[in-house]
Design an enzyme around this catalytic site. Structure first.
Site, PDB file in Angstrom:
ATOM      1  N   GLU A  14      18.925  -2.370 -17.691  1.00  0.00           N
ATOM      2  CA  GLU A  14      20.274  -1.861 -17.403  1.00  0.00           C
ATOM      3  C   GLU A  14      21.038  -1.631 -18.695  1.00  0.00           C
ATOM      4  O   GLU A  14      21.182  -2.557 -19.507  1.00  0.00           O
ATOM      5  CB  GLU A  14      21.056  -2.853 -16.532  1.00  0.00           C
ATOM      6  CG  GLU A  14      20.587  -2.947 -15.103  1.00  0.00           C
ATOM      7  CD  GLU A  14      21.474  -3.853 -14.259  1.00  0.00           C
ATOM      8  OE1 GLU A  14      21.382  -3.777 -13.028  1.00  0.00           O
ATOM      9  OE2 GLU A  14      22.265  -4.635 -14.828  1.00  0.00           O
ATOM     10  N   CYS A  15      21.535  -0.427 -18.890  1.00  0.00           N
ATOM     11  CA  CYS A  15      22.467  -0.079 -19.956  1.00  0.00           C
ATOM     12  C   CYS A  15      21.942  -0.483 -21.334  1.00  0.00           C
ATOM     13  O   CYS A  15      21.188   0.250 -21.950  1.00  0.00           O
ATOM     14  CB  CYS A  15      23.846  -0.663 -19.670  1.00  0.00           C
ATOM     15  SG  CYS A  15      25.176   0.154 -20.591  1.00  0.00           S
ATOM     16  N   GLY A  16      22.306  -1.652 -21.832  1.00  0.00           N
ATOM     17  CA  GLY A  16      21.783  -2.093 -23.111  1.00  0.00           C
ATOM     18  C   GLY A  16      20.266  -2.150 -23.113  1.00  0.00           C
ATOM     19  O   GLY A  16      19.620  -1.849 -24.122  1.00  0.00           O
TER      20      GLY A  16
ATOM     21  N   MET B  48      18.989   1.335 -23.589  1.00  0.00           N
ATOM     22  CA  MET B  48      19.122   1.734 -24.990  1.00  0.00           C
ATOM     23  C   MET B  48      18.002   1.140 -25.839  1.00  0.00           C
ATOM     24  O   MET B  48      17.445   1.802 -26.711  1.00  0.00           O
ATOM     25  CB  MET B  48      20.489   1.289 -25.518  1.00  0.00           C
ATOM     26  CG  MET B  48      21.663   1.943 -24.800  1.00  0.00           C
ATOM     27  SD  MET B  48      23.242   1.142 -25.178  1.00  0.00           S
ATOM     28  CE  MET B  48      23.422   1.524 -26.927  1.00  0.00           C
TER      29      MET B  48
ATOM     30  N   SER C  50      18.401   2.275 -16.346  1.00  0.00           N
ATOM     31  CA  SER C  50      19.584   3.037 -15.933  1.00  0.00           C
ATOM     32  C   SER C  50      20.824   2.531 -16.633  1.00  0.00           C
ATOM     33  O   SER C  50      20.850   1.432 -17.199  1.00  0.00           O
ATOM     34  CB  SER C  50      19.772   2.932 -14.417  1.00  0.00           C
ATOM     35  OG  SER C  50      20.275   1.660 -14.071  1.00  0.00           O
TER      36      SER C  50
END
Length: 352
Positions: free
Chosen positions: A227-229, A232, A326
């Site tokens: 998720e998110c981080g 990345m 995501s």
């Protein structure tokens, strides 16, 4: 919002006001809050960032003359109790070794400048809520081992999500993408949550051994949820303030940081069926990211968006092999099936 919750449980509200550059104008501000939604019971006011005794006396005089509300306390302006802020809000406590000392200082200041007895008496006016029996927590014998990234770069996890995975039969094994040279042994899946990989991208790049192990695990088809981080970190690299650092390279994209948010707020998703989640399920979540996915390769998407930004305003959830990455932060109450389905995928892939 706080007002909605206070209205729902019929609890009194203490309004905390930043009084910097303010004297008599505090009265219309308070009256505005009181009159805007009269069914919200504003029962007290705490004056914050008061510049001195003269300032405090003017504020109290205006409130006493124009507003039917108690002043519960007046907190002086102080440079010693601030909490560091940066993009995405407050600096996480796990990154700040002095966090507990700061909290203790704030507690001492509050004790000296707020009438705690009056505060407690106001709180006692709240309606007694009916007792609700807590559901018995499920603690089955773990059948899968999921590595969970936990260090200063990855701190954002809802406790309920951890509980949901454990209830589904998972053992969560922490590891540090920043400092551990190797993944824990005998893992069946990975969970890489939110955080600030851009702040620590130098340290994350330097740990080449664990980045390579995660990339190999992704390519081998190990189930991974990010998720998110986490998204990345799984990308090929992160570019921020003119500097680019290599990341895992587990999903075919790059990450570009911006000065302003690219997505912020509640997000509504419908599952596509192209991931391990069943199709046509509506779920809700939250997003808050300054980064943008660029140079995205040929991938499938786990979600269609009806609200939010996600990856491109239409889709979210990069699906690559058995990885789902995501921008949406899911909560087990907003997506109650995700933990069971993730564990079921892990069992299926591992023939467990």
């Amino acid at each position: 919002s706080t007002a909605d919750l206070a209205r729902l449980i019929e609890a009194p509200v203490i309004l905390i006001i930043n009084t910097g550059n303010m004297t008599r104008s505090i009265a219309p501000l308070i009256l505005g809050f009181k009159n805007f939604e009269p069914d919200v019971n504003i029962a007290g006011v705490i004056l914050n960032k008061v510049s001195g005794p003269r300032h405090e006396s003017k504020l109290r005089a205006a409130i006493e003359r124009y507003c039917d509300v108690e002043v519960v306390g007046a907190i002086p302006r102080s440079s010693e109790i601030g909490i560091i802020q940066r993009h995405l809000g407050l600096k996480p406590a796990k990154e700040d070794e002095a966090a507990m000392a700061t909290i203790a200082s704030i507690g001492t200041l509050i004790e000296s400048h707020v009438d705690l007895d009056k505060l407690v008496n106001i709180a006692k006016a709240a309606r007694i809520l009916p007792e609700i029996a807590a559901a018995a927590a499920a603690h089955p014998t773990p059948t899968v081992r999921i590595g969970i990234a936990r260090d200063r770069a990855f701190t954002f996890y809802y406790p309920e999500n951890i509980e949901a995975l454990e209830a589904a039969g998972a053992e969560l094994v922490p590891f540090s993408p920043m400092y551990d040279e190797h993944l824990p042994l005998d893992l069946n899946g990975l969970y890489i949550g939110g955080g600030f990989p851009e702040v620590f991208m130098g340290e994350l790049e330097d740990n080449r051994s664990i980045r390579e192990q995660i990339r190999i695990a992704v390519e081998a088809g190990m189930p991974v949820y990010a998720e998110c981080g986490g998204l990345m970190y799984l990308a090929r690299g992160i570019s921020w303030e003119g500097i680019t650092r290599e990341m895992v390279g587990g999903i075919p994209c790059d990450i570009l940081m911006h000065e302003k948010p690219k997505g912020h707020g509640y997000i509504k998703l419908t599952t596509t069926g192209d991931s391990w989640m069943k199709s046509d399920i509506e779920i809700t979540g939250h997003e808050f990211h300054y980064s943008e996915v660029v140079n995205l390769g040929d991938v499938k998407f786990a979600y269609k968006l009806s609200r939010g930004k996600g990856l491109d305003g239409r889709n979210d959830g990069i699906v690559y092999r058995n990885t789902l990455a995501s921008y949406a932060h899911l909560h087990s109450l907003g997506a109650p099936q995700w933990a069971d389905e993730f564990v079921a995928l892990i069992k299926h892939i591992g023939n467990l």
